[in-house]
Design an enzyme around this catalytic site. Structure first.
Site, PDB file in Angstrom:
ATOM      1  N   SER A  51       0.812  -1.209   0.000  1.00  0.00           N
ATOM      2  CA  SER A  51       0.000   0.000   0.000  1.00  0.00           C
ATOM      3  C   SER A  51       0.852   1.269   0.000  1.00  0.00           C
ATOM      4  O   SER A  51       0.360   2.349  -0.308  1.00  0.00           O
ATOM      5  CB  SER A  51      -0.932   0.016   1.216  1.00  0.00           C
ATOM      6  OG  SER A  51      -1.872  -1.037   1.152  1.00  0.00           O
ATOM      7  N   CYS A 272      -9.225  -1.863   3.106  1.00  0.00           N
ATOM      8  CA  CYS A 272      -8.432  -0.700   2.676  1.00  0.00           C
ATOM      9  C   CYS A 272      -8.768  -0.315   1.230  1.00  0.00           C
ATOM     10  O   CYS A 272      -9.866   0.134   0.970  1.00  0.00           O
ATOM     11  CB  CYS A 272      -6.949  -0.968   2.889  1.00  0.00           C
ATOM     12  SG  CYS A 272      -5.974   0.557   2.960  1.00  0.00           S
ATOM     13  N   HIS A 354      -7.027  -2.071   8.892  1.00  0.00           N
ATOM     14  CA  HIS A 354      -6.385  -3.371   8.685  1.00  0.00           C
ATOM     15  C   HIS A 354      -6.633  -4.299   9.873  1.00  0.00           C
ATOM     16  O   HIS A 354      -5.881  -4.268  10.850  1.00  0.00           O
ATOM     17  CB  HIS A 354      -4.885  -3.193   8.467  1.00  0.00           C
ATOM     18  CG  HIS A 354      -4.540  -2.680   7.116  1.00  0.00           C
ATOM     19  ND1 HIS A 354      -4.201  -3.505   6.065  1.00  0.00           N
ATOM     20  CD2 HIS A 354      -4.518  -1.411   6.620  1.00  0.00           C
ATOM     21  CE1 HIS A 354      -3.971  -2.766   4.987  1.00  0.00           C
ATOM     22  NE2 HIS A 354      -4.159  -1.501   5.296  1.00  0.00           N
ATOM     23  N   GLU A 356      -6.029  -7.362  10.116  1.00  0.00           N
ATOM     24  CA  GLU A 356      -4.946  -8.348  10.269  1.00  0.00           C
ATOM     25  C   GLU A 356      -3.772  -7.783  11.058  1.00  0.00           C
ATOM     26  O   GLU A 356      -2.833  -8.514  11.393  1.00  0.00           O
ATOM     27  CB  GLU A 356      -4.464  -8.808   8.888  1.00  0.00           C
ATOM     28  CG  GLU A 356      -3.470  -7.907   8.193  1.00  0.00           C
ATOM     29  CD  GLU A 356      -4.061  -6.620   7.645  1.00  0.00           C
ATOM     30  OE1 GLU A 356      -3.291  -5.744   7.202  1.00  0.00           O
ATOM     31  OE2 GLU A 356      -5.306  -6.481   7.656  1.00  0.00           O
TER      32      GLU A 356
END
Length: 385
Positions: A51, A272, A354, A356
């Site tokens: 990203s 995202c 996010h 994760e």
């Protein structure tokens, strides 16, 4: 690093601001959008997060490199940033997992960095004026010459960077989160019938794939340009839209593919950039944030539920453009931008942050469980039908 051995370096922003420091990492010149990350940990994950493609990252934590680098904390196969900016750097890391120093790692991958500048002043500049293009150089030390180079660089708005980070070939992923780092009770969820998830790779982080594998998913990762009909040939139980870089509105191919996939009634989960692409496919618009959200302590929530989340994005969904059938499920509680949404009738949902982590808190890991639950319900309904 002793100053007597360090090479001078220059950082110039497109507004003409000049910062003089010292070079670390690879020698040379790099141009990108200068942003800042407020995390106190996780610099290796940040540097390797796709990203950040196209960006030069300013780390607000005052010293970088204390724990070195290792292969386990890479979120992709190499650093994805254009450059790194730090106050101080450590060349002699102290950590049992360290395999290499940060400066050596950046040299190996050709990523320039600058240290010894006032990162607090730089961060305040970006917060006041906004994220902007800049350049780091250890070879061009004339500010006017370097500024001329920066002025030729394209703006992040309108830029599609997905082709630079997406996989070139289809592959399967089966590696779960290792037991050493497991942070939720998912060990038994991989038993029984495995769920097939097709992950569209707009720049996916490895830890997203690990979390889905830990929840019992068989993952087929496909390039961002894969047509909907090819994706559906895998007969997936669900479709995942990954994170990634650049302006979401410029990823027109991904938006059209997602529109087509929504008609399949398959559960869809986006994170995202995937969240933004889902919003665009549902008819919403996006806009560029002044300086974005990049850090590990962004509060997100709604209706008295708050999660502390890891975030990394420079664009957001315009809430005024959301269709009535789309419900906002989370807001960023710092600026009230859209941080999560779901479709009221389709098994489709997404978050801007996010879940994760890697790095960051694990408050939102339940989002993967929610995705698995939606896929199992859809599979059961298909059997009954």
């Amino acid at each position: 690093m002793p100053l007597s051995k360090a090479q001078p370096a220059l950082l110039v922003l497109v507004d003409g601001s000049v910062y003089r420091g010292w070079s670390f990492g690879a020698a040379g010149t790099t141009v990108g959008e200068v942003v800042f990350n407020t995390g106190m940990t996780g610099y290796q994950e940040v540097l390797t997060d796709p990203s950040y493609c196209g960006q030069i990252v300013t780390f607000t934590y005052p010293e970088l490199g204390n724990t070195g680098v290792n292969c386990d904390d890479e979120e992709s196969s190499r650093p994805q940033v254009r450059g790194a900016i730090a106050r101080n750097i450590c060349t002699r890391p102290s950590n049992w997992r360290s395999a290499q120093s940060l400066p050596d790692y950046l040299v190996e991958h050709g990523i320039p960095g600058i240290y010894g500048i006032d990162t607090r002043a730089l961060t305040r500049k970006i917060r006041t004026v906004g994220a902007m293009n800049g350049a780091i150089s250890s070879e061009i030390l004339d500010p006017a010459e370097l500024l001329s180079l920066v002025q030729q660089a394209p703006s992040m708005a309108g830029l599609n960077l997905v082709p630079y980070v997406t996989t070139k070939e289809v592959y399967e992923w089966s590696e779960p989160t290792t037991q050493v780092w497991e942070f939720s009770d998912t060990a038994g969820q991989a038993n029984g019938d495995r769920l097939t998830v097709v992950a569209i790779d707009f720049g996916v982080k490895r830890n997203i794939l690990r979390r889905l594998a830990s929840y019992g998913c068989r993952l087929v990762v496909v390039p961002a340009g894969t047509p909907a009909e090819e994706i559906l040939k895998y007969n997936p139980d669900g479709i995942f839209l990954s994170n990634g870089p650049g302006d979401p509105a410029a990823v027109t191919e991904g938006i059209e593919t997602t529109k087509a996939l929504l008609g399949s009634q398959k559960p869809v989960f986006g994170i995202c950039l995937g969240h933004q692409i889902l919003g665009l496919s549902l008819g919403a618009g996006t806009f560029k944030l002044k300086f974005g959200h990049r850090g590990l302590n962004q509060p997100a929530g709604l209706r008295q539920r708050v999660e502390i989340t890891s975030q990394n994005h420079g664009f957001a969904i315009d809430p005024d453009t959301l269709a009535p059938e789309v419900e906002i499920t989370h807001l960023n509680l710092n600026d009230r931008t859209v941080a999560g949404m779901r479709h009221r009738s389709l098994p489709v949902f997404s978050v801007q942050y996010h879940p994760e982590a890697s790095p960051g808190p694990h408050d939102a890991d339940y989002m993967f469980e929610q995705f698995v639950k939606a896929m199992r319900e859809a599979r059961d309904a298909a059997k009954v039908g």
